[in-house]
Each structure stands twice: as structure tokens, then as C-alpha cells.
Design a protein around this motif. Structure first.
Motif, PDB file in Angstrom:
ATOM      1  N   LEU A 148       0.799  -1.202   0.000  1.00  0.00           N
ATOM      2  CA  LEU A 148       0.000   0.000   0.000  1.00  0.00           C
ATOM      3  C   LEU A 148       0.840   1.264   0.000  1.00  0.00           C
ATOM      4  O   LEU A 148       0.536   2.232  -0.686  1.00  0.00           O
ATOM      5  CB  LEU A 148      -0.926  -0.020   1.218  1.00  0.00           C
ATOM      6  CG  LEU A 148      -2.068   0.956   1.179  1.00  0.00           C
ATOM      7  CD1 LEU A 148      -2.860   0.763  -0.084  1.00  0.00           C
ATOM      8  CD2 LEU A 148      -2.964   0.691   2.372  1.00  0.00           C
ATOM      9  N   TYR A 181       3.026  -3.958   4.433  1.00  0.00           N
ATOM     10  CA  TYR A 181       2.307  -2.767   4.012  1.00  0.00           C
ATOM     11  C   TYR A 181       3.150  -1.784   3.231  1.00  0.00           C
ATOM     12  O   TYR A 181       2.618  -0.903   2.569  1.00  0.00           O
ATOM     13  CB  TYR A 181       1.733  -2.053   5.254  1.00  0.00           C
ATOM     14  CG  TYR A 181       0.287  -2.364   5.501  1.00  0.00           C
ATOM     15  CD1 TYR A 181      -0.078  -3.464   6.258  1.00  0.00           C
ATOM     16  CD2 TYR A 181      -0.697  -1.570   4.957  1.00  0.00           C
ATOM     17  CE1 TYR A 181      -1.416  -3.748   6.483  1.00  0.00           C
ATOM     18  CE2 TYR A 181      -2.037  -1.849   5.179  1.00  0.00           C
ATOM     19  CZ  TYR A 181      -2.387  -2.935   5.944  1.00  0.00           C
ATOM     20  OH  TYR A 181      -3.707  -3.205   6.153  1.00  0.00           O
ATOM     21  N   VAL A 193      -3.316  -7.944   5.286  1.00  0.00           N
ATOM     22  CA  VAL A 193      -3.069  -7.659   3.876  1.00  0.00           C
ATOM     23  C   VAL A 193      -3.176  -8.977   3.145  1.00  0.00           C
ATOM     24  O   VAL A 193      -3.203 -10.026   3.763  1.00  0.00           O
ATOM     25  CB  VAL A 193      -1.672  -7.009   3.762  1.00  0.00           C
ATOM     26  CG1 VAL A 193      -0.931  -7.435   2.552  1.00  0.00           C
ATOM     27  CG2 VAL A 193      -1.812  -5.528   3.810  1.00  0.00           C
ATOM     28  N   THR A 223      -6.854  -4.001   0.709  1.00  0.00           N
ATOM     29  CA  THR A 223      -6.148  -2.743   0.899  1.00  0.00           C
ATOM     30  C   THR A 223      -6.853  -1.707   0.043  1.00  0.00           C
ATOM     31  O   THR A 223      -7.185  -1.948  -1.090  1.00  0.00           O
ATOM     32  CB  THR A 223      -4.705  -2.866   0.426  1.00  0.00           C
ATOM     33  OG1 THR A 223      -4.699  -3.355  -0.905  1.00  0.00           O
ATOM     34  CG2 THR A 223      -3.988  -3.909   1.277  1.00  0.00           C
ATOM     35  N   ASP A 280      -6.585   1.221  -1.668  1.00  0.00           N
ATOM     36  CA  ASP A 280      -6.393   1.848  -2.964  1.00  0.00           C
ATOM     37  C   ASP A 280      -6.384   0.873  -4.125  1.00  0.00           C
ATOM     38  O   ASP A 280      -6.437   1.280  -5.280  1.00  0.00           O
ATOM     39  CB  ASP A 280      -5.075   2.639  -2.967  1.00  0.00           C
ATOM     40  CG  ASP A 280      -5.141   3.774  -1.978  1.00  0.00           C
ATOM     41  OD1 ASP A 280      -6.219   3.970  -1.381  1.00  0.00           O
ATOM     42  OD2 ASP A 280      -4.137   4.437  -1.791  1.00  0.00           O
ATOM     43  N   ASN A 281      -6.283  -0.395  -3.826  1.00  0.00           N
ATOM     44  CA  ASN A 281      -6.274  -1.354  -4.938  1.00  0.00           C
ATOM     45  C   ASN A 281      -7.613  -1.465  -5.628  1.00  0.00           C
ATOM     46  O   ASN A 281      -7.702  -1.946  -6.737  1.00  0.00           O
ATOM     47  CB  ASN A 281      -5.879  -2.737  -4.429  1.00  0.00           C
ATOM     48  CG  ASN A 281      -4.367  -2.828  -4.278  1.00  0.00           C
ATOM     49  OD1 ASN A 281      -3.656  -1.962  -4.728  1.00  0.00           O
ATOM     50  ND2 ASN A 281      -3.915  -3.864  -3.638  1.00  0.00           N
TER      51      ASN A 281
END
Lengths: 473, 355
Positions: free
Chosen positions: A22, A146, A206, B339, B341-342
């Protein structure tokens, strides 16, 4: 990922093929959570020493018996690394950190009812140590998941938790001690440590490729790749400590340098006030030196992260790490020359700078070497090996002080060991990078084609290109 | 109470010594000479009729010491150790002006000769009036005229320090211009703990008093607890089930078993010397387990609220995203958000996983 082309050491497989990290957004909340988690992990053993005098009087124990509480806590925190890595790989960071926070809270609360030293060893030392171990390991892992482009900065910010929390916990502990005695203080401290659960809640998982039931074909390929690393779902019990890491030259170099650093790092902190007092500085000012060091440390860690993130330094981050170690060691060697209080303050400032630089980079460099896929198991292995120099360092230094009756030999030893470690890292990294560079130049044409193919092979080496090169060698 | 006993002992001691005071009589001429020497030049100008400071040596123990504030000595504290009354061991030190007070620690009853030396102010008068004050009140028959001799004024007096009431603040005053003082007392305990010792109901607590090991060892220790203005002695004798005193030379420990809230308050420990007892106090605070439990519970509630808020926020956002995406869902219970922004790009390949 364009910046990575400038790097001498391309990223490990997971960074290329996994979901793109990210590098921002919720990641900063994760960094905040890691900051809290790591902060408690490193500062609790030191901050507890404020209670020792009272506990000593109440339970009628000697000072060395009491000091063992901190030592056991630190030892378990480091030694539990592999188990923690395993759990993190299996369950992800969030449950592990929440579990860790719960364990820490429970340990302090039960310790507050204690009436014997052994009971405190068990509660604070072992249960508390395990809780902190889970916190530390899982927080570092999730940062590596991340962040990639801004990872040094994220690491610097997260590791800054240690001096921040120490500065915060020390006066809070004093205040609590005055109002509630040591029992009430441990109870409330346990409550505060439950905030690690909040930190854990922030660590949103994640994309995890490690799920047996729902693994899609591309991930199954990764799983066969993972069979040899201890993060494997299928073999997590069997490969408790993955010895294949020892075949990785980069890992060995890092490990040796780290062991040397840890051996010499903590002794000066332990003996700085005593040294200052022996020079005639009054007790309060001598204690102030450590506060100065901690205060400087607080700002140096994120600062170093920021510097390490810049595009000139990031490819050469291992060199920055060795520079930081040499810097640290040199000031230890110069310490015996500091005979006045002003010079000691200057030493404390530079000590803080050096210490902060090394610690901001210490895990970043490991992530850099291992990549986010192998980092969890690597960090577990590193911490359990670091357990020994950490426990042996201060007593060895103390032994030198007793034998020679002079503090300067302590500083010479620590400075010497750390500087040698730094120089060793520098030289060996130059050698290693050159070797891999030569190999990579030879394989440049094949590199793009082989990225996915390399994943099928078992590659103990630290990078895709390097592994291809080593296979050829 | 030990002090009245001691006073009575001293009286008997005095009567005994009156009959065997050969050593004292030997000292007497020396002392009288010392005292009378500056008084020879007493002029009739002095206001007070009495000019001779008289020391009643005869009724005092044989021990005599002389202390003068001395500039060259670093410490402002002087401890006089005497094992047994020693005759004619007069020491004199000289002080010039800079140090204005001195702590003198005494162990035993003693005759103390205190001398103040002052170099005078700008206009040095040939003679000024000097007198002594004890604890603010002027000492009787202490006014003398001090003459300027070798550019300094000397004011000396011998005081008989027989008991605790003789201890205190002795100030020598030069005219209306300059003062110096001696603080006479038993050795004081240095480290006074300002924070209370906190203990819990039903617990065992240990209160500690320590005398600096560089100072002389106390004969014994006593513990007191004040009930209003009355002083109540505590010892193993008064209440053996609850109190236990362990006296160990320079350190004393009072172990109180099964404390209750009524046991809170100031505990005074006294280091007993021949001359007097020096006291200090330790505060004990007894609280119930409820007191730290309140902040603990509030922190616990805060943690639970935050964790719940974070998880609920996450779940609500993921549900929103699933509703928007409108695609096949993973197990709703285990659905974790991607996540942010994906978006949905890589979600298809990585959607199904465990937290």
C-alpha cells in the motif's frame, strides 16, 4: 517499482509477485499501531526497573534477584522469535498482536498479586516476555507487508516507539508508584499494555497468500517455494527453525554484524550513569544523561528512516547501516576522553544519534535482504540468536569493570566490538554486492523470463537475480 | 519513655562526678584563663553589668571540646565522637568570615567551647559588643565587649551541653552587624523519604529508617506513631502480633503485619544517642484494592471500545465495498477488506483468505 532498477540488490520474490504494498493510506495507521506495539516491547523491561527498589523491600529479595525479572523478560522476548514468526505466518499479524497485548496485560495484573520472587519471574518474565515477543515480531512483519517504497521511513517511525514510550513510561511509573505502590502500579501498567490490543486491531491483514483451503494455482506455486521456509502452512511444525537461511551469505553477514553490535550496544547504557558518577558528576545529572540520549534517539529514528528512504541512500542502505555502526562504536571509543560533564553530554547526544540510526535501520536492512516473504521467519531466527549477546554483553562489561576497576576498558571493548562489526559489514557487503553484481550482469537477459520460473525452484538465496546467479555457480 | 530516664541518670551521674572531679579541676584554670583573657580589656563602657561569662564546670561531665567555625574545613558539619569523657582534649579551629554556620553533631554530654572569629566590617571599631543567643533568646551573662585584636574580633564561650535541652541553635552576634551560628544536635538522618510508602489492606509492610554509615552508630532505635498530639511508642512488646522491629546498627526496620486503613499516617523513627534522639519520619498510606482498580477498569473499557470501534468500522466498510462490487462473496464471516487503494483490481485473485 522503477527505483528498484537502481538498486544493486533487486527485491526478493514476494515483493515482485505479491499484491502491491500500500505504501500509505491505512498503512500509516498500521505504522501507528506498530509504534505502540514496539514501544511497549522495548521500553517495558527498562521501565519496570523503577519498581524494583520497592519490590525488593517488600519481598525481601536482593537486587540481583530482582534484576533477573528484566533479564528474563528480555530473554524470552528475543528467544520466542521463531514461535512468533510461525504464528504470524499462519494467522497473520492481527491475532498475534492482540494475543500478545492480552498476555502482557494478564501478566502484569497477575504479577500485582504476587508475594514471591519466583512468581514474579513467571508472570512478568515469562508470560510478559512472550506477550512482548508476539508484539515485536508481528509488528515488524506487518510493516514489511504494508510498505515497500516508503518502508525505511515506516520502520524508522515504528522503531521510534521505543524511546518515546520509555520517555513516557518512566515518569508515569514514578507517579503511579507514589500513589498506588508497586502492586497498584503493575495493575494499571497491565491495563495500559492492553492498548497493544488496540494496536493489533489497527493491523488490518493484507493479502496473505498462505491459505490452504482457498489457494488459487499461482499461490500454490508460491507454496512449494515456501516449503523450505518456516512460514509454510504445511510444514510449519516441522521446520521450526529454518536452517536454510544459513546458506544465504547476505544473511550470515548481517547476522555476524548484528551479533557484534548487540554485544556492545547495551553495556554503555547500563554503565553510563555509574561512569559519570565515578567522574564526580552528581547523581541527578548523571541520570539526566540517559534522558538526553533517549530524547535524541526519539528524533533520530524517524529522521534516519527519512534519509534512508531517499533515492540516493535506499539502494545503499546496507552501507548506511554499517556507517551507523561505525559511528556508534567510534563514540564509545572516544568516551574515556570525556572527562567533564559538558563532554559527557556531548557524548550522550552522539550516542543517541548513533544508537537511533542503527536501530532505525536494523530491521529495515533485514527486510531489504530477505524480502517480505521470508522476513517473518528470518526475524525470528535473528532475534533468538541475538538473545545470547544481549544477555552476555552487560555482564561481560561489568566483569571488565570489576577486574580492571576502570570504566574505560568497558568503553574500549564495546566501541571496539561495534566498530569491528560495522567495518566487517561494510567490507563484506561490498564484496557480496560486487559478486552478485557480476553475476547479475551476466544474467540480465534471462532475468525477466526467469522471475516466475525461479519461484518454482527452491531458492535459499536472498534475491531472484542472485539466486539465478548462484544456481549457475 | 527513654528521655526522662536519661535525665535522671545524668543527675545521678553528676552527683557521682562531683566527688571525683580531679580532671575537671585540672582543666579549670586553663578554661578560666581562656575565658578571662579577652575579658581583661573589658572597659566600663559596656552597658551590661555582668561581664564575666561563667561556666559551671564543676557540675558538668569532664569532657570538653572546643569548636570554632573554620574556613579551611570544607564540611559545615562537625561530629564529635567521644567514647568516654576525655579530659583536656581541647581542639580549636579558626573561621574567617565566609561560612556563617556550622552543624555540630554530638553524641555525649560535653562541655563545648564555641568561638566565632570575624574580620570586621569596613570601619573597624576598636571594640564592639558581642553576645550569644540560644534559639533566639539571649543567653544570660553572655554580653562582652570584644576588642579588635590583630584585625579580628574573637567571641568565645563555653557551653555545657548536658542534655537535649542544651542542644539547639547557638548564635554569636557581633554588635548589630554580623552573626554566625552553630547548630548543635545529635547526628541527623540524611535521606528523608518524601513519598509515602503505599500498601494494601491486609498486606505486610516494612518501614525502614537509615542513618548514614559515615556517622556514628546509634545506640538503639525507637519507633513512634502519633495519635493526635500524643506520641505512642510502638515496639514488639506493645503489640507482638502486629509489629516487629529489627534493629541492625545503622538501619532499622519496622514490620507491620495485616495493615488496615487505620494504620495510615506518620511513623517516627528515632536514632538514640547519649545526648539525644534524632528523629525522622516515614509516611505510610494504606489503600484498598479499589483505588488502582478504578483507573484499570477505565483503561480496560477504553481498550474494548477502541477495538470494537476499529473492527466495526472495518466490517462496515467491507460490507459497503462488497455491496458495491456486487460480485461473488467470500465467507461473509471471514470477509476482510482489501487494501483500500487497490480497488477491485487484484481482489479476484486474492479475495478468499483467512484473516
Amino acid at each position: 517499482m522503477s527505483y528498484t532498477l537502481d538498486r544493486k540488490m533487486p527485491p526478493a520474490p514476494a515483493d515482485v509477485s505479491g499484491p502491491k504494498p500500500l505504501d500509505g493510506g491505512w498503512g500509516w495507521m498500521v505504522v501507528f499501531g506498530a509504534h505502540i506495539s514496539i514501544g511497549f516491547a522495548y521500553s517495558t523491561p527498562k521501565a519496570l526497573s523503577i519498581f524494583f527498589k520497592e519490590i525488593q523491600e517488600d519481598l525481601g529479595a536482593s537486587y540481583s534477584e530482582i534484576a533477573w525479572i528484566s533479564s528474563i523478560m528480555l530473554a524470552v522476548m528475543y528467544a520466542g522469535g521463531p514461535v512468533s514468526s510461525m504464528l504470524v505466518s499462519r494467522f497473520g499479524s492481527r491475532p498475534v498482536v492482540m494475543m500478545g497485548g492480552l498476555m502482557c496485560g494478564v501478566s502484569m495484573v497477575t504479577a500485582s498479586f504476587g508475594s514471591s520472587i519466583v512468581y514474579l519471574y513467571l508472570c512478568i518474565g515469562i508470560i510478559g516476555g512472550w506477550g512482548l515477543c508476539f508484539n515485536l515480531n508481528a509488528s515488524l512483519t506487518i510493516i514489511s507487508k504494508y510498505f515497500l517504497a516508503k518502508r525505511p521511513l515506516a520502520n524508522g517511525l515504528a522503531m521510534a516507539g521505543s524511546p518515546v514510550f520509555l520517555c513516557f513510561l518512566a515518569p508515569v511509573n514514578q507517579f503511579l508508584l507514589g500513589h498506588y505502590g508497586w502492586r497498584g502500579s503493575l495493575l494499571i501498567l497491565g491495563g495500559m499494555m492492553l492498548n497493544c490490543c488496540v494496536a493489533g486491531a489497527l493491523m488490518r491483514p493484507v493479502a496473505q497468500p498462505c491459505d490452504l483451503r482457498a489457494c488459487a494455482p499461482p499461490q500454490e506455486v508460491k507454496q512449494t517455494n515456501n516449503t523450505k521456509s518456516s512460514g509454510s502452512c504445511m510444514k510449519n511444525v516441522k521446520t521450526f527453525v529454518d536452517l536454510s537461511f544459513f546458506k544465504d551469505q547476505g544473511f550470515i553477514i548481517y547476522l555476524v554484524g548484528n551479533v557484534m553490535f548487540i554485544f556492545g550496544a547495551y553495556a554503555p547504557i547500563v554503565f553510563l550513569s555509574a561512569y559519570a558518577i565515578s567522574l564526580g558528576v552528581e547523581e541527578y545529572s548523571a541520570a539526566y544523561l540517559l534522558s538526553i540520549m533517549g530524547f535524541v534517539d526519539m528524533f533520530v529514528r524517524p529522521g534516519t528512516g527519512l534519509i534512508a528512504n531517499s533515492k540516493w541512500i535506499r539502494p545503499r542502505i546496507q552501507y548506511l547501516f554499517s556507517f551507523a555502526m561505525v559511528f556508534n562504536g567510534t563514540f564509545h571509543l572516544l568516551c574515556p576522553l570525556m572527562t567533564t560533564y559538558t563532554l559527557l553530554v556531548a557524548y550522550a547526544v552522539f550516542f543517541g544519534v548513533g544508537f537511533g540510526m542503527v536501530f532505525a535501520l536494523i530491521f529495515e536492512c533485514l527486510m531489504d535482504l530477505m524480502g517480505s516473504q521470508r522476513f517473518p521467519s528470518a526475524v525470528g531466527l535473528v532475534t533468538i540468536i541475538e538473545c545470547f549477546p544481549m544477555l552476555l554483553g552487560p555482564p561481560a562489561a561489568g566483569f571488565l569493570v570489576d577486574v580492571f576497576g576502570d570504566y574505560k576498558y568497558l568503553f574500549f571493548m564495546c566501541g571496539g566490538v561495534i566498530t569491528t562489526g560495522g567495518l566487517f559489514l561494510f567490507v563484506m557487503n561490498v564484496y557480496n554486492y560486487n559478486r552478485l553484481d557480476r553475476a547479475s550482469r551476466g544474467d540480465d537477459a534471462e532475468q525477466n523470463q526467469n522471475t516466475t520460473e525461479n519461484q518454482e525452484q527452491v531458492t535459499p538465496a536472498g534475491c531472484t537475480v542472485g539466486s539465478a546467479a548462484q544456481d549457475d555457480q | 519513655m527513654q528521655q526522662p530516664h536519661r535525665r535522671r541518670d545524668r543527675l545521678t551521674q553528676r552527683t557521682e562526678e562531683r566527688t571525683t572531679m580531679t580532671a575537671a579541676w585540672r582543666q579549670l584554670p586553663v578554661l578560666i584563663l581562656l575565658i578571662l583573657a579577652p575579658c581583661r580589656t573589658v572597659s566600663s563602657k559596656s552597658v551590661d553589668p555582668t561581664t564575666q561569662p561563667l561556666v559551671s564546670i564543676a557540675s558538668q561531665p569532664t569532657d570538653t571540646r572546643s569548636v570554632v567555625l573554620q574556613e579551611s574545613v570544607d564540611q559545615t558539619t562537625q561530629t564529635l565522637v567521644s567514647i568516654a569523657p576525655q579530659p583536656t582534649d581541647t581542639r580549636s579551629f579558626v573561621l574567617k568570615g565566609d561560612t556563617t554556620f556550622k552543624n555540630v553533631e554530638l553524641l555525649n554530654p560535653v562541655n563545648l567551647s564555641l568561638e566565632c572569629v570575624w574580620t570586621g566590617s569596613q570601619n573597624k571599631q576598636p571594640s564592639i559588643t558581642g553576645y550569644w543567643r540560644k534559639d533566639g533568646a539571649e543567653v544570660q551573662d553572655s554580653r562582652v565587649t570584644v576588642n579588635l585584636k590583630e584585625q579580628q574580633y574573637n567571641l568565645t564561650k563555653v557551653f555545657s551541653i548536658a542534655s537535649e535541652e542544651n542542644l539547639g541553635n547557638y548564635t554569636c552576634v557581633f554588635g548589630n552587624e554580623f552573626e554566625m551560628y552553630f547548630i548543635l544536635g545529635a547526628p541527623q538522618m540524611g535521606e528523608i523519604r518524601d513519598k509515602p510508602i503505599v500498601s494494601y489492606v491486609g498486606d505486610i509492610v516494612v518501614l525502614i529508617c537509615k542513618m548514614d554509615e559515615k556517622k556514628p552508630k546509634p545506640n538503639t532505635w525507637t519507633w513512634y506513631k502519633f495519635n493526635g498530639t500524643d506520641r505512642e511508642e510502638i515496639s514488639a512488646a506493645t503489640d507482638p502480633h502486629r509489629y516487629l522491629t529489627i534493629n541492625d546498627g545503622w538501619k532499622t526496620k519496622l514490620k507491620v503485619k495485616n495493615v488496615s486503613e487505620a494504620d495510615s499516617g506518620l511513623y517516627h523513627c528515632g536514632a538514640v544517642y547519649n545526648i539525644s534522639t534524632s528523629m525522622t519520619h516515614v509516611e505510610l498510606k494504606v489503600i484498598t484494592i479499589m483505588e488502582p482498580l478504578k483507573p484499570f477498569i477505565s483503561i480496560l473499557i477504553e481498550v474494548i471500545i477502541l477495538v470494537a470501534a476499529i473492527l466495526i468500522y472495518e466490517r462496515s466498510r467491507s460490507k459497503k465495498k462488497e455491496a458495491e462490487a456486487n460480485g461473488p462473496n467470500a465467507e461473509p464471516k471471514n470477509a476482510q477488506p482489501q487494501t483500500e487503494d487497490n480497488g477491485g483490481e487484484k481482489s479476484s485473485s486474492v479475495r478468499q483468505r483467512k484473516a
